[in-house]
Write an enzyme that holds these catalytic residues in place. Structure first.
Site, mmCIF file in Angstrom:
data_model
loop_
_atom_site.group_PDB
_atom_site.id
_atom_site.type_symbol
_atom_site.label_atom_id
_atom_site.label_comp_id
_atom_site.label_asym_id
_atom_site.label_seq_id
_atom_site.Cartn_x
_atom_site.Cartn_y
_atom_site.Cartn_z
ATOM 1 N N ASP A 9 0.819 -1.217 0.000
ATOM 2 C CA ASP A 9 0.000 0.000 0.000
ATOM 3 C C ASP A 9 0.852 1.265 0.000
ATOM 4 O O ASP A 9 2.083 1.208 0.185
ATOM 5 C CB ASP A 9 -0.966 0.001 1.201
ATOM 6 C CG ASP A 9 -0.302 -0.420 2.514
ATOM 7 O OD1 ASP A 9 0.943 -0.402 2.595
ATOM 8 O OD2 ASP A 9 -1.028 -0.778 3.454
ATOM 9 N N ASN A 50 -7.170 -1.829 14.580
ATOM 10 C CA ASN A 50 -8.592 -2.047 14.295
ATOM 11 C C ASN A 50 -8.821 -3.309 13.457
ATOM 12 O O ASN A 50 -9.908 -3.520 12.937
ATOM 13 C CB ASN A 50 -9.191 -0.829 13.584
ATOM 14 C CG ASN A 50 -8.642 -0.642 12.168
ATOM 15 O OD1 ASN A 50 -7.668 -1.285 11.783
ATOM 16 N ND2 ASN A 50 -9.253 0.242 11.400
ATOM 17 N N HIS A 105 -7.261 -4.103 10.627
ATOM 18 C CA HIS A 105 -7.052 -4.006 9.175
ATOM 19 C C HIS A 105 -5.832 -4.812 8.723
ATOM 20 O O HIS A 105 -4.896 -5.035 9.481
ATOM 21 C CB HIS A 105 -6.991 -2.550 8.695
ATOM 22 C CG HIS A 105 -5.767 -1.782 9.057
ATOM 23 N ND1 HIS A 105 -5.742 -0.402 9.096
ATOM 24 C CD2 HIS A 105 -4.501 -2.176 9.393
ATOM 25 C CE1 HIS A 105 -4.528 0.000 9.418
ATOM 26 N NE2 HIS A 105 -3.763 -1.045 9.611
ATOM 27 N N GLU A 142 -9.792 -1.715 5.617
ATOM 28 C CA GLU A 142 -10.387 -1.373 6.907
ATOM 29 C C GLU A 142 -11.633 -2.226 7.130
ATOM 30 O O GLU A 142 -12.135 -2.872 6.200
ATOM 31 C CB GLU A 142 -10.766 0.113 6.910
ATOM 32 C CG GLU A 142 -9.613 1.069 6.552
ATOM 33 C CD GLU A 142 -8.594 1.251 7.674
ATOM 34 O OE1 GLU A 142 -8.522 0.413 8.584
ATOM 35 O OE2 GLU A 142 -7.845 2.257 7.619
HETATM 36 P P1 PGA Z 1 2.246 -1.075 12.753
HETATM 37 O O1 PGA Z 1 1.036 -1.153 11.719
HETATM 38 O O2 PGA Z 1 3.244 -2.061 12.270
HETATM 39 O O3 PGA Z 1 2.753 0.331 12.630
HETATM 40 O O4 PGA Z 1 1.685 -1.424 14.063
HETATM 41 C C1 PGA Z 1 0.524 -2.401 11.379
HETATM 42 C C2 PGA Z 1 -0.620 -2.193 10.397
HETATM 43 O O5 PGA Z 1 -1.306 -1.166 10.472
HETATM 44 O O6 PGA Z 1 -0.829 -3.086 9.568
#
Ligand code: PGA
Length: 255
Positions: free
Chosen positions: A74, A149, A151, A156
């Site tokens: 992404d 959350n 995702h 999302e």
């Molecule tokens: P993070 O993000 O590694 O910064 O915790 C993980 C994600 O959002 O997939």
């Protein structure tokens, strides 16, 4: 049909090393077989230690990445590679730069979705990602974190488990989690280009990491309860070959 996810609970450092080892073993096996190797890569705080461990191991063992191609999950809409918070900049700093310099990784064989093109021509930017994956014959391994959350990439809650690469709106929780690195919530882009859950599930193997108590609830939804759109992480149970590495805090609400 739900599949069993192989879960390992260990320390963060051990998990980072184990995943780095797994990636390097795959890269080396492909090289010995005379084949290319297609890696799906991720960004975020979770990946910093994984990439540090991978570079350290690869350099120590004199590994070659000449046959490796990569595609990232992404990118924020409107951010080009020169933007310090872009995922392109993250990848260059933590992985592509060191591997290009020390292990023969060809930068033209790395693809981070184009955040600038995604802003002006989202359909084309998304097609480029899907077309590159197809051209590579699919991804051998996709690396993944899990959002607080639940995702996966920027899919999302509410995202179809069959979704393909597309532009999406970021959840408030996702933008809040990114606010510190952007210097405030207002600076965090509202949209991003992301591989879809269907795109991710097409990878031949998934390696997922989650650390810290903040991920415990998302990890619970990955491993138990309904498999549905409200819980993107539950899509992991639709794949046959998933390994999930957790520290004790992230595993604390596991059934
Ligand atoms: P993070 O993000 O590694 O910064 O915790 C993980 C994600 O959002 O997939």
């Amino acid at each position: 049909m739900a599949s069993e996810i192989a879960v390992t609970v260990t320390t963060r450092v051990e998990a980072e090393r184990a995943v780095a080892r797994l990636i390097l073993d795959l890269v080396e096996a492909r090289r010995l077989a005379g084949d290319g190797c297609a890696l799906g890569l991720a960004t975020g705080g979770t990946m910093v230690g994984v990439y540090a461990a991978l570079v350290e191991l690869a350099v120590a063992e004199g590994a070659s990445f000449e046959h490796v191609a990569t595609v990232n999950l992404d990118e924020y809409l409107g951010l080009g590679p020169e933007h310090p918070q872009s995922f392109a900049a993250f990848m260059h700093a933590h992985l592509f730069g060191p591997l290009a310099e020390r292990c023969g990784l060809a930068l033209e064989r790395t693809l981070v979705p184009d955040g600038l093109l995604a802003a002006s021509d989202p359909i084309r930017a998304a097609r480029l990602v899907e077309a590159r994956i197809a051209e590579l014959g699919g991804l051998d391994l996709q690396l993944l974190g899990i959002g607080r959350n639940g995702h996966l990439a920027f899919n999302e809650p509410g995202a179809s488990h069959r979704s393909r690469t597309r532009v999406v709106a970021l959840a408030r929780a996702t933008r809040e989690d990114a606010a510190a690195t952007f210097g405030g919530l207002a600076e965090v882009p509202r949209r991003a280009l992301t591989m879809g859950l269907g795109t991710i599930l097409d990878a031949r193997r998934l390696a997922v990491l989650a650390f810290g108590a903040g991920k415990a609830e998302a990890v619970r939804t990955a491993l138990s309860g309904p498999i549905d759109r409200a819980r993107p992480a539950s899509a992991l149970r639709r794949h046959r070959d998933v390994s999930l590495w957790l520290d004790a805090e992230a595993a604390s609400r596991r059934p």
